[in-house]
Structure formats: structure tokens, C-alpha cells
Enzyme design. Structure first.
Site, PDB file in Angstrom:
ATOM      1  N   HIS A 187      21.324  -5.096 -51.366  1.00 20.80           N
ATOM      2  CA  HIS A 187      20.750  -6.268 -52.046  1.00 20.80           C
ATOM      3  C   HIS A 187      20.813  -7.482 -51.138  1.00 20.80           C
ATOM      4  CE1 HIS A 187      24.578  -8.236 -53.433  1.00 20.80           C
ATOM      5  NE2 HIS A 187      25.029  -7.015 -53.644  1.00 20.80           N
ATOM      6  N   ASP A 197      20.665 -10.882 -52.397  1.00 23.94           N
ATOM      7  CA  ASP A 197      21.127 -12.116 -53.041  1.00 23.94           C
ATOM      8  C   ASP A 197      22.658 -12.176 -53.041  1.00 23.94           C
ATOM      9  OD1 ASP A 197      21.165  -9.906 -54.833  1.00 23.94           O
ATOM     10  OD2 ASP A 197      21.335 -11.251 -56.551  1.00 23.94           O
ATOM     11  N   ASP A 212      30.016  -9.400 -49.739  1.00 22.82           N
ATOM     12  CA  ASP A 212      29.094  -8.896 -50.776  1.00 22.82           C
ATOM     13  C   ASP A 212      27.739  -9.559 -50.625  1.00 22.82           C
ATOM     14  OD1 ASP A 212      27.951  -7.800 -52.992  1.00 22.82           O
ATOM     15  OD2 ASP A 212      29.248  -8.785 -54.433  1.00 22.82           O
ATOM     16  N   GLU A 217      20.290  -8.594 -57.466  1.00 20.17           N
ATOM     17  CA  GLU A 217      21.305  -7.614 -57.886  1.00 20.17           C
ATOM     18  C   GLU A 217      22.401  -8.292 -58.700  1.00 20.17           C
ATOM     19  OE1 GLU A 217      25.114  -5.300 -57.581  1.00 20.17           O
ATOM     20  OE2 GLU A 217      24.705  -7.297 -56.861  1.00 20.17           O
ATOM     21  N   GLU A 218      22.779  -9.496 -58.255  1.00 24.84           N
ATOM     22  CA  GLU A 218      23.949 -10.158 -58.856  1.00 24.84           C
ATOM     23  C   GLU A 218      23.687 -10.646 -60.278  1.00 24.84           C
ATOM     24  OE1 GLU A 218      26.770  -9.948 -57.664  1.00 24.84           O
ATOM     25  OE2 GLU A 218      26.694  -9.854 -55.479  1.00 24.84           O
ATOM     26  N   GLU A 236      27.895  -1.804 -50.713  1.00 26.02           N
ATOM     27  CA  GLU A 236      28.768  -2.702 -51.480  1.00 26.02           C
ATOM     28  C   GLU A 236      30.105  -2.661 -50.764  1.00 26.02           C
ATOM     29  OE1 GLU A 236      28.351  -4.841 -53.849  1.00 26.02           O
ATOM     30  OE2 GLU A 236      26.349  -4.269 -54.506  1.00 26.02           O
ATOM     31  N   HIS A 244      32.846 -12.717 -54.353  1.00 25.80           N
ATOM     32  CA  HIS A 244      32.631 -13.624 -55.499  1.00 25.80           C
ATOM     33  C   HIS A 244      33.714 -14.710 -55.578  1.00 25.80           C
ATOM     34  CE1 HIS A 244      29.957 -10.589 -57.927  1.00 25.80           C
ATOM     35  NE2 HIS A 244      29.857 -10.409 -56.617  1.00 25.80           N
TER      36      HIS A 244
HETATM   37 ZN    ZN Z   1      27.060  -6.687 -54.172  1.00 27.25          ZN
END
Ligand code: ZN
Length: 364
Positions: free
Chosen positions: A71, A73, A101, A133-134, A158, A337
């Protein structure tokens, strides 16, 4: 090389509300147009922002031998975090939003293909880049609907500390709306408390969580479907009998039983109440493959035993039609995150080597 690519990628802000096109364009600039066939799947998100999913393939065949999925984003970041989009390397770690991530994996993919003679590949290799994705695997779900990703083996990026992940829990999200009747709190008989009713429903939810725990899958920790009532909102003032109460419920289904089982049990528990269940999301679990060719190969390369995860990934959406899908990448999900997100540089280098070897073994 891989750190330079990753620095470039982190410096391109790509939080989910922004367009992901600049990240895609950066990746495209590293794919020789004479060697890669590119299919674009653009869409506009609900806010009117241009988003792009991309499938690049080395052969005309729509079915790849190996697809590397990533992904584009990232989650938002605190504006006070100076290095969020100004990456730095300190003590062998590269810091910045998305470094872990999952731009780290994307940098590894781009570095690995630059070290391979693409023209020599006998079997098709694909790179799949997704948007949003997020915020719920939106891009991957769109690709899945179009059946745009067909591959025998898939590696979904991931942060897994370079440990092959061969199965994952799904995700369910719903809101229970409990209705009562407002009245002056001095005259409760005139009304009906939505909060008291919600309290009785909560007791039933606790019972459901115990029932869900009776179905076990020993590959997972915890080895059952978990249930959480994470939010509750009700009432308008201390002296008003509450007319409404809302409870947000989330569950993470193990592969095997119906992923909507928890929703069915909750709906059953609401009979007799003036309450409704609004299911907002049911993401299926990432089911393990029947054989383990790819996970064994990655185990032997990385020296890490394969495992399972309790968080959702794109594998559940675009990885279920091939023979085997794994989730894999540098970095640790527990630092993602967060302010101060980082990826160890040594893991980036190792990941490039593994991806190169996997491509050579499967596609040459
Ligand atoms: Zn991710």
C-alpha cells in the site's frame, strides 16, 4: 540504495486523505517502460481526491507467478514530529512516517527489482500498489472486485520483523443503537432509560465474548475470535432519562467459522430490546494456504519461523485466489502508527536480498 529510496518515499507526504499519485509516480519512474506493462485503476475518493491502484507486470499474461503487493498511504502524523516527512538515520534506524508501515517494504521491492535482470524473467512478476489501505483496505477491495490481481504466489508488505505471516484474523465493526424514551429524571416512570437497557445488553455482549472464545484456532494468540465494546455514548443530561445509547463493537474473527458469527450472536442478543445493530464492516480473515511452499522458502531465507497475526491486512482481500499468500516486511508493527516510527536499516538490506532471491527462485 534502499535507504536512499526510502528517504525519498518518506519525504513524499501520503497520509490517506492526500492523493497517493505522487508515490505511485515515484515508483513508476523506477520501472523501465520497455520491461513493465502497467495497468492503472484510478478512482476518486468520497472527498473528491484522485487515488490510483496500479498493477505492473513483466509479461502480457494476466496471471503472475509472483506478485509483490504494497500500500502507498500512511496514517496521519503529529505536525510537531519534525522527522515525519524529513527522514533521518540514527543508530542504524531510519525514522519517518511510513518508514515501517509500509514504505520500507516498498523501498525494498524497488531496490530488489533494480538488481535483477527483468528481461531474463521467464515467469511473470507483478508489482501491485494500492491506495487507502489505512482507512479500510479500500484500494485492495476495489482491485479484488475487478479481479485485477491474479498470481500464484503473493507477498503482501507489512512490518512483520521479516517473519513470514501465513494467516491473519479478520475484522468486524458494528454499532448498536439502543432506543429509550426521554423524560424528566424526577419522573422516570414517564420514560424508558436507553442506558439501563444498554447495560443489560453489555452483559449479554460479555457472554457472547465467552461463547466466541470456545471456538479455538491454536495458530493464533489469543487463539479465538475476540470481541470489544470500545465506545459508548448515551444520554444528554444528568437529569434526563436517556432516550438513546450507542455502543461501538469490534471483533476479530479467526479463520474458519463464519466471520459474521459475532454479528449473528449480537443480533440475537438484541431481541426483546428496542435496539438495532448497524454492521459497518466485515473483513474476512486471511485464510492459511493448503501448502506452504512460499512460507517455507521465506522461512529458510530469513531464518524466522512463520507465524500468524491478529491485525487485518490486504492479504484477506487480494491474496485469496492464488496458491499461497504471505505477509512479510521489515520493521515492527508495534512502532508503526506512532510518533518516532522507524525501521532498522539492517532489516531493509536483508529484505532486499530475500526479495531478490525469491524473485530469482520463482520467476527465472
Ligand atoms: Zn500497513
Amino acid at each position: 540504495m534502499v535507504t536512499r529510496i526510502l528517504r525519498d518515499l518518506v519525504a513524499i507526504p501520503s497520509v490517506s486523505p492526500l492523493s497517493n499519485v505522487p508515490v505511485i509516480n515515484y515508483a513508476l519512474a523506477r520501472l523501465d517502460p520497455k520491461l513493465w506493462r502497467v495497468r492503472r485503476f484510478p478512482y476518486t475518493d468520497p472527498a473528491g481526491t484522485a487515488k490510483l491502484n496500479l498493477v505492473a507486470s513483466t509479461h502480457a499474461s494476466r496471471r503472475a507467478q509472483l506478485a509483490l503487493v504494497c500500500h502507498t498511504d500512511t496514517v496521519p502524523f503529529d505536525p510537531a514530529w519534525a522527522n515525519a516527512i524529513h527522514p533521518v538515520i540514527r543508530n542504524g534506524k531510519l525514522y519517518g512516517r511510513g518508514s515501517c508501515d509500509v514504505k520500507g517494504y516498498l523501498a525494498c521491492v524497488l531496490a530488489a527489482i533494480s538488481q535483477i535482470q527483468i528481461a531474463r524473467l521467464k515467469k511473470p512478476l507483478a508489482i501491485v500498489l494500492t491506495a487507502d489501505e489505512e482507512i479500510g483496505c479500500v484500494g485492495a477491495k476495489r482491485l479484488a472486485k475487478k479481479n485485477a490481481v491474479r498470481a500464484r504466489y503473493l507477498i503482501v508488505g507489512e512490518p512483520t520483523n521479516l517473519r513470514p505471516v501465513r494467516a491473519g484474523k479478520g475484522y468486524g465493526l458494528a454499532e448498536i443503537v439502543v432506543r429509550g424514551k426521554e423524560a424528566h429524571s424526577a419522573f422516570p416512570a414517564e420514560g424508558r432509560s436507553a442506558i439501563f437497557a444498554a447495560g443489560r445488553i453489555l452483559a449479554r455482549l460479555e457472554k457472547i465474548s465467552r461463547k466466541l472464545a470456545t471456538q479455538k484456532n491454536r495458530d493464533f494468540d489469543p487463539p479465538y475470535t475476540t470481541l470489544n465494546a470500545g465506545l459508548i455514548h448515551g444520554g444528554t443530561a444528568k437529569n434526563i432519562v436517556p432516550g438513546e445509547c450507542r455502543v461501538t463493537v469490534e471483533w476479530r474473527p479467526i479463520p474458519g467459522p463464519n466471520p459474521a458469527w459475532a454479528a449473528d450472536l449480537i443480533r440475537e442478543a438484541l431481541t426483546g430490546f428496542d435496539a438495532t445493530l448497524d454492521v459497518k464492516r466485515i473483513d474476512p480473515p486471511f485464510e492459511p494456504a493448503a501448502h506452504r511452499n512460499l512460507s517455507r522458502l521465506m522461512e529458510s531465507l530469513s531464518g524466522n519461523r512463520s507465524t500468524t497475526v491478529s491485525f487485518g491486512t490486504e492479504a484477506a482481500h487480494i491474496g485469496m485466489h492464488g496458491e499461497e499468500t504471505i505477509v512479510f516486511g521489515p520493521g515492527d508493527m508495534t512502532v508503526a502508527h506512532k510518533t518516532g516510527e522507524f525501521v532498522p536499516v539492517a532489516e531493509l538490506h536483508r529484505c532486499v536480498t530475500y526479495l531478490k532471491t525469491v524473485i530469482e527462485k520463482l520467476c527465472y
